[in-house]
Motif scaffolding. Sequence first.
Motif, PDB file in Angstrom:
ATOM      1  N   LEU A  37       3.467  -7.613   1.868  1.00 42.93           N
ATOM      2  CA  LEU A  37       4.549  -8.047   2.776  1.00 42.93           C
ATOM      3  C   LEU A  37       5.298  -6.838   3.302  1.00 42.93           C
ATOM      4  CD1 LEU A  37       5.893 -11.153   0.808  1.00 42.93           C
ATOM      5  CD2 LEU A  37       4.120 -11.048   2.558  1.00 42.93           C
ATOM      6  N   ALA A  38       4.534  -5.875   3.816  1.00 42.12           N
ATOM      7  CA  ALA A  38       5.146  -4.630   4.308  1.00 42.12           C
ATOM      8  C   ALA A  38       4.373  -4.147   5.523  1.00 42.12           C
ATOM      9  CB  ALA A  38       5.152  -3.570   3.222  1.00 42.12           C
ATOM     10  N   TYR A  39       5.071  -3.269   6.315  1.00 42.80           N
ATOM     11  CA  TYR A  39       4.478  -2.675   7.505  1.00 42.80           C
ATOM     12  C   TYR A  39       3.968  -1.272   7.171  1.00 42.80           C
ATOM     13  CZ  TYR A  39       7.045  -6.305  10.077  1.00 42.80           C
ATOM     14  OH  TYR A  39       7.533  -7.494  10.539  1.00 42.80           O
ATOM     15  N   TYR A  40       2.828  -0.866   7.764  1.00 39.43           N
ATOM     16  CA  TYR A  40       2.237   0.441   7.492  1.00 39.43           C
ATOM     17  C   TYR A  40       1.874   1.136   8.789  1.00 39.43           C
ATOM     18  CZ  TYR A  40       1.676  -1.191   2.674  1.00 39.43           C
ATOM     19  OH  TYR A  40       1.905  -1.667   1.425  1.00 39.43           O
ATOM     20  N   CYS A  41       2.161   2.456   8.840  1.00 38.14           N
ATOM     21  CA  CYS A  41       1.712   3.262   9.969  1.00 38.14           C
ATOM     22  C   CYS A  41       0.288   3.734   9.676  1.00 38.14           C
ATOM     23  CB  CYS A  41       2.649   4.452  10.194  1.00 38.14           C
ATOM     24  SG  CYS A  41       2.653   5.625   8.803  1.00 38.14           S
ATOM     25  N   GLU A  42      -0.300   4.517  10.576  1.00 40.14           N
ATOM     26  CA  GLU A  42      -1.686   4.960  10.401  1.00 40.14           C
ATOM     27  C   GLU A  42      -1.860   5.817   9.142  1.00 40.14           C
ATOM     28  OE1 GLU A  42      -2.880   6.955  13.904  1.00 40.14           O
ATOM     29  OE2 GLU A  42      -3.101   5.112  15.100  1.00 40.14           O
ATOM     30  N   ILE A  98       5.360 -15.309   5.954  1.00 38.41           N
ATOM     31  CA  ILE A  98       5.727 -15.514   4.556  1.00 38.41           C
ATOM     32  C   ILE A  98       6.294 -16.916   4.407  1.00 38.41           C
ATOM     33  CG2 ILE A  98       7.164 -14.681   2.662  1.00 38.41           C
ATOM     34  CD1 ILE A  98       7.321 -12.003   4.214  1.00 38.41           C
ATOM     35  N   CYS A  99       5.909 -17.600   3.382  1.00 35.71           N
ATOM     36  CA  CYS A  99       6.447 -18.939   3.115  1.00 35.71           C
ATOM     37  C   CYS A  99       7.923 -18.808   2.777  1.00 35.71           C
ATOM     38  CB  CYS A  99       5.690 -19.586   1.954  1.00 35.71           C
ATOM     39  SG  CYS A  99       6.359 -21.198   1.486  1.00 35.71           S
ATOM     40  N   PRO A 100       8.830 -19.415   3.543  1.00 35.45           N
ATOM     41  CA  PRO A 100      10.263 -19.261   3.275  1.00 35.45           C
ATOM     42  C   PRO A 100      10.698 -19.901   1.960  1.00 35.45           C
ATOM     43  CG  PRO A 100       9.888 -20.928   4.956  1.00 35.45           C
ATOM     44  CD  PRO A 100       8.566 -20.288   4.682  1.00 35.45           C
TER      45      PRO A 100
END
Length: 571
Positions: free
Chosen positions: A114-119, A147-149
């Motif tokens: 549940l996270a954002y990733y750069c290259e 994501i299920c709240p």
Amino acid sequence: MADSSYSIPPETYTCPLCVDILRDPVTIPCGDTYCLECIKIYWDQSDHLGVYSCPQCRATFTPRPVLRRNVPNVAQDRRQLPELTPFPFLQRDSLCDFCIGRKSKAVKSCLMCLAYYCETHVKPHYESPTFKKHKLVDETGHLDRKICPQHEKGLELFCRSDQMCICVLCTVREHRSHNIVSAEEERAEKQKVLVVTQAEVQHIIQERMKELQELRHNVDTLKSCSQRALADSDKIFTEMARAVERWRSETVSLIEANERAAMTQAEGYVERLEQEIMELQRRDMELRHILETEDNIHFLQNFPTLCVPPEPMVPKVLINPEFSFGEVTKAVTDMKEQLEDTCKKELSKISKTVSETPVYILLPRNGERRLKVPSRVELQEPKTRADFLRYACQLTLDPNTAYRELVISDSNRKVTRKKTVQFYSDHPDRFDGYSQVLCKEALSGFRHYWEAQWSGEFSIGVAYRSISRKGKNSNSLLGYNDKSWSLLCSDTGYSAWHNKMDKDIPSSFHASRIGVYLDYAGGSVAFFAVSDSMELIHRFQARFTEPLHAGFGVGSSVSICPLKESSVPYY
């Protein structure tokens, strides 16, 4: 994904709740944008639950998000609104959650982490066995929507029974025994639909591009015709001016020729009269001499000659009263008046033809029928009921706008007041202060006509969709604000309402059926007592700036009468 270079005019970006231009726009956590007042009213109805959802994507939030205006007020200054795409949730950029200092743009998001990733920071997910089972997806923003709240787990499944994405834990309780498939399987099914839709959209784009080229060509042709007509008219008027100058020259020559002929004749008469006067003067001298002589014989000898009266040499000359140069002036004046009269009549005829002939013909896109060009007869004000029926439109009541004591029946064409609260769902379009209801159909363009049968006191009229629905005040009362026009009908008479002004209308008749004639382009809405001759009760003149909806204030019951269209209406 939508092309980020594509943008739509700010005035066409509307709030999904009120379907009007955004006023004080706010963007909620899921990325959807609404009017500040609209989303506040919508979430006020969920205060007792403590869970707040997006009206469009159904994403839920707990606690209630804080609303802050994010762009200048569109209604006050549209020029300050930045360019927007039709699907803003597809254009949101997210930043890497693991960059320190200046964050890079995320290219992937992990449904497990549940996270954002750069290259750079996404590489461990490809290289380390620890992340082998993690699910990486292309970054499109709004990870919170994946994501299920309720369980804070990644959404991996799809419930076909409720048509929503769910997590694994949702299958245990909330969606137990439902028809559940994997997100991949459901996507494969729905992707088939989107491929067909995309093909249709591409086909429509090709058609619209062709229409655009044709329209531009026609506009250029219309402009060329206008310039050619201007040049031709100027040439013809120049030739007319030359012809008038030629006629003027010929008239001047005619007057001068007659003047010269008259002067020549007059000079001959003058010369002969002068000679006669000289001869008479000579005779007078002879008579004076003979009368003065003392020679009797001389007197008697000349008497026979001198006693004879002289013969007139020239007839008496008078100007013929029937001859006058004024006749020429009168003839020229008649020519001028006839020319002006002819020009006025022809110009009026041309102006009427041009103004009453529409430049553009609007065609429906359903491919079923073509709207014909209105004739001059059809452009005239209707007089008989048959004339009005040519503009008959089919209306249906909108249950989402109905006051809670109103019951709608007969295929949404009849409304009755029951005095007991009905179990309607909460809706921002619902009137909560007055016993009122609007129709679904938006009316604009040319002319429309409908009829209503009523019992008990009621009001009938038209309103903009932007009329207030909340509170018991003039802003939401049909006809008592600048967004609506109405006629109040009762057993004792009628009164016309608009913008906090009401006007009693004396009438000797009571009509149980009222006809409403809306001339949107002409800026009028009129109410008639329905009969063969259609007796006018009242007419409002206005300049309409939005599409209108038919509306009713219900005392007992109102029915929209079914009308047979005798011709295709114009839009």
